[in-house]
Structure formats: structure tokens, C-alpha cells
Motif scaffolding. Sequence first.
Motif, PDB file in Angstrom:
ATOM      1  N   LEU A  44       0.830  -1.201   0.000  1.00  0.00           N
ATOM      2  CA  LEU A  44       0.000   0.000   0.000  1.00  0.00           C
ATOM      3  C   LEU A  44       0.866   1.253   0.000  1.00  0.00           C
ATOM      4  O   LEU A  44       0.634   2.190  -0.760  1.00  0.00           O
ATOM      5  CB  LEU A  44      -0.909  -0.013   1.233  1.00  0.00           C
ATOM      6  N   GLU A  45       1.878   1.258   0.869  1.00  0.00           N
ATOM      7  CA  GLU A  45       2.655   2.474   1.083  1.00  0.00           C
ATOM      8  C   GLU A  45       3.775   2.674   0.066  1.00  0.00           C
ATOM      9  O   GLU A  45       4.163   3.801  -0.216  1.00  0.00           O
ATOM     10  CB  GLU A  45       3.233   2.471   2.500  1.00  0.00           C
ATOM     11  N   GLN A  46       4.326   1.567  -0.474  1.00  0.00           N
ATOM     12  CA  GLN A  46       5.473   1.692  -1.369  1.00  0.00           C
ATOM     13  C   GLN A  46       5.219   1.141  -2.771  1.00  0.00           C
ATOM     14  O   GLN A  46       6.103   1.170  -3.613  1.00  0.00           O
ATOM     15  CB  GLN A  46       6.698   1.002  -0.750  1.00  0.00           C
ATOM     16  N   GLY A  47       4.044   0.591  -3.011  1.00  0.00           N
ATOM     17  CA  GLY A  47       3.760   0.042  -4.332  1.00  0.00           C
ATOM     18  C   GLY A  47       3.725   1.117  -5.402  1.00  0.00           C
ATOM     19  O   GLY A  47       3.438   2.291  -5.097  1.00  0.00           O
ATOM     20  N   PRO A  48       4.050   0.731  -6.657  1.00  0.00           N
ATOM     21  CA  PRO A  48       4.385  -0.625  -7.104  1.00  0.00           C
ATOM     22  C   PRO A  48       5.751  -1.077  -6.570  1.00  0.00           C
ATOM     23  O   PRO A  48       6.709  -0.315  -6.588  1.00  0.00           O
ATOM     24  CB  PRO A  48       4.374  -0.508  -8.622  1.00  0.00           C
ATOM     25  N   ILE A  49       5.793  -2.333  -6.101  1.00  0.00           N
ATOM     26  CA  ILE A  49       6.994  -2.848  -5.465  1.00  0.00           C
ATOM     27  C   ILE A  49       7.146  -4.318  -5.815  1.00  0.00           C
ATOM     28  O   ILE A  49       6.164  -5.025  -6.031  1.00  0.00           O
ATOM     29  CB  ILE A  49       6.904  -2.647  -3.930  1.00  0.00           C
ATOM     30  N   THR A  50       8.381  -4.774  -5.915  1.00  0.00           N
ATOM     31  CA  THR A  50       8.640  -6.182  -6.246  1.00  0.00           C
ATOM     32  C   THR A  50       8.586  -7.030  -4.981  1.00  0.00           C
ATOM     33  O   THR A  50       8.736  -6.539  -3.864  1.00  0.00           O
ATOM     34  CB  THR A  50      10.017  -6.362  -6.894  1.00  0.00           C
ATOM     35  N   ALA A  51       8.410  -8.332  -5.173  1.00  0.00           N
ATOM     36  CA  ALA A  51       8.406  -9.256  -4.049  1.00  0.00           C
ATOM     37  C   ALA A  51       9.758  -9.248  -3.345  1.00  0.00           C
ATOM     38  O   ALA A  51       9.832  -9.324  -2.112  1.00  0.00           O
ATOM     39  CB  ALA A  51       8.069 -10.666  -4.527  1.00  0.00           C
ATOM     40  N   ALA A  83       7.589  -4.749 -14.439  1.00  0.00           N
ATOM     41  CA  ALA A  83       8.499  -3.648 -14.147  1.00  0.00           C
ATOM     42  C   ALA A  83       9.148  -3.175 -15.439  1.00  0.00           C
ATOM     43  O   ALA A  83       9.502  -3.994 -16.292  1.00  0.00           O
ATOM     44  CB  ALA A  83       9.569  -4.109 -13.160  1.00  0.00           C
ATOM     45  N   PRO A  84       9.286  -1.879 -15.635  1.00  0.00           N
ATOM     46  CA  PRO A  84       9.949  -1.386 -16.852  1.00  0.00           C
ATOM     47  C   PRO A  84      11.409  -1.807 -16.879  1.00  0.00           C
ATOM     48  O   PRO A  84      12.089  -1.833 -15.851  1.00  0.00           O
ATOM     49  CB  PRO A  84       9.808   0.137 -16.736  1.00  0.00           C
ATOM     50  N   ARG A  91      17.915 -11.509 -20.564  1.00  0.00           N
ATOM     51  CA  ARG A  91      17.195 -12.771 -20.637  1.00  0.00           C
ATOM     52  C   ARG A  91      16.303 -12.922 -19.406  1.00  0.00           C
ATOM     53  O   ARG A  91      16.520 -12.317 -18.378  1.00  0.00           O
ATOM     54  CB  ARG A  91      18.190 -13.933 -20.721  1.00  0.00           C
ATOM     55  N   GLY A  92      15.319 -13.788 -19.539  1.00  0.00           N
ATOM     56  CA  GLY A  92      14.422 -14.046 -18.422  1.00  0.00           C
ATOM     57  C   GLY A  92      13.221 -13.124 -18.406  1.00  0.00           C
ATOM     58  O   GLY A  92      13.150 -12.144 -19.148  1.00  0.00           O
ATOM     59  N   ARG A  93      12.291 -13.475 -17.577  1.00  0.00           N
ATOM     60  CA  ARG A  93      11.055 -12.705 -17.484  1.00  0.00           C
ATOM     61  C   ARG A  93      11.289 -11.432 -16.680  1.00  0.00           C
ATOM     62  O   ARG A  93      12.054 -11.424 -15.712  1.00  0.00           O
ATOM     63  CB  ARG A  93       9.980 -13.546 -16.804  1.00  0.00           C
ATOM     64  N   PRO A  94      10.625 -10.333 -17.060  1.00  0.00           N
ATOM     65  CA  PRO A  94      10.783  -9.092 -16.289  1.00  0.00           C
ATOM     66  C   PRO A  94      10.166  -9.248 -14.905  1.00  0.00           C
ATOM     67  O   PRO A  94       9.257 -10.062 -14.689  1.00  0.00           O
ATOM     68  CB  PRO A  94      10.012  -8.069 -17.131  1.00  0.00           C
ATOM     69  N   ALA A  95      10.646  -8.491 -13.959  1.00  0.00           N
ATOM     70  CA  ALA A  95      10.130  -8.550 -12.592  1.00  0.00           C
ATOM     71  C   ALA A  95       8.685  -8.061 -12.553  1.00  0.00           C
ATOM     72  O   ALA A  95       8.267  -7.215 -13.344  1.00  0.00           O
ATOM     73  CB  ALA A  95      11.001  -7.698 -11.676  1.00  0.00           C
TER      74      ALA A  95
END
Length: 258
Positions: A44-51, A83-84, A91-95
Motif C-alpha cells: 500500500l505504502e510503497q507500491g508498485p513494489i517487487t516481491a 516492471a519497466p 534474458r528471463g522474465r521481467p520482474a
Amino acid sequence: MKKTGLEVPGSADAVPGPRHAGPTGHAGHATDGRTRDAVARLVLEQGPITAAAVADELGISPAAVRRHLDALLAEGQAYTREAPRRGQRGRGRPARLYLLTEQGRALFGHAYDDIAIAAIRFLDEHGGPDAVRRFAEARVGSIVDRHRGAVTSKKDPAERAEALALALTREGYAASTRRVGAGEQLCQHHCPVAHVAAEFPQLCEAETAVFAELLGTHVQRLATIARGDAACTTHLPVPPSGAAPLDIQIHENGGTPE
């Protein structure tokens, strides 16, 4: 562990949030619920945020954080977006970035009731009780008008009550009907404006008047959540088969027609 103001279970500084705790007496369930509260509040407070960022902030494992985030997603309280990328595409999926939905935000409470009460007080002070009544009538009218055809198309009062209960449920009132003696009771198990209606009963009065008009019979409001009852209960008599329709009369708070 980083100091974020959001501490995981065991800290005296734990910040309250929505309640996800399990059954009383099950410490593991309660602890799990408090951890999810902390995860949700950080989103809530810092989103958007990664796991990964959530795990770093709270000092718990990424696997545990993802489990709580997956639960929030499943319950419709959070959603994700990619995530931009910065620089060359690797390589790999974006976060994935996590954010709370409106449903998720609502778990932390709103000041809507306070604002609504202040606005109606202002209306009462500057326009008088009649202005409050007109507002209440316009509000309930805007809610039921979307369903007017579905309700009035039913000829039988009991069927109209069922159609009205379905309409109210779609508007967030969790309504149902039940046969009691020679009549029907319309029960609203939730009232989105209960705190406001406790100070301004005109909201309940306008609602009762519209129910009478839609159902084509007099109705009697037996209980309201605004007065501290478990549900808003409205009684309507069902005339015997073949009887002439009843005139529309409105009984408020157990009163009698004039």
C-alpha cells in the motif's frame, strides 16, 4: 532487518492493518495473518513494489513473501504489472510489480463516513432538514432506478420483494427475503451508510418510502443497522390470492398510517 515502520510479528512496533488472522487460539494462524498485514501495508505504502523488495524491507524470505502476495492476488486485493526494463533487454522474465486493488485498499479503512457526515451536516445547517430529505430521496432513487423495471415487472408482492432483494444485493446491501406469517420480510444484512444514517435517519426514511412505492404495498421498518440492530428488516404484508392490491402506505419505526 531494515527499519521501515512495518515490523513482522514479534516486534512491539507492529503496525495494525487488515485482519487476516486465523481462528482464535491458533498462534501460527495469527502470526501468519500479521505477516500478511505487514506485506499488504508495505505494498500500500510503497507500491508498485517487487516481491524481492518486500522481502528485503521486512527481513523475511522471498518465498514467504510470494506466498502472501499470491494470497492477496487470489483474493482480489492486489494485482501486478511488469516492471519497466532499464538498458538492454536481458534474458528471463521481467520482474513483477505489486499494487493493491481498491478492494485491498479498503481493508485499511477510509474516511468516507466522516466526509459524508460533515457534508450532510453542512447541508442541514445551510439548507435545513428539507434539503437533507431531498438529498436522501435523490440518493436512494439513483440506486433503485437502475433496477426499477426488474422489480415492478413482477405482479406478486412476494416476487417483487425477491427482485428488490436481488437488486439491493447487487448494490452492496446483502439482502434476502423470508416468509413470516402472512407476510414477507426483506432483510438487508449490510448497510454501506449505517454510520451516516445513525445521525441522519432521513436516509432510512427515504429508503422505506421507495420500498413501499416499488412493492406496491405498505411496509413497516422493524429494525435498522443504524439503530444498532443486526440487520435492516422491513415487513410487507402479502395479500391473499385474488385480493385487491393494497394502497401504498408507509409505516416508519412501527408507526401507523395517518
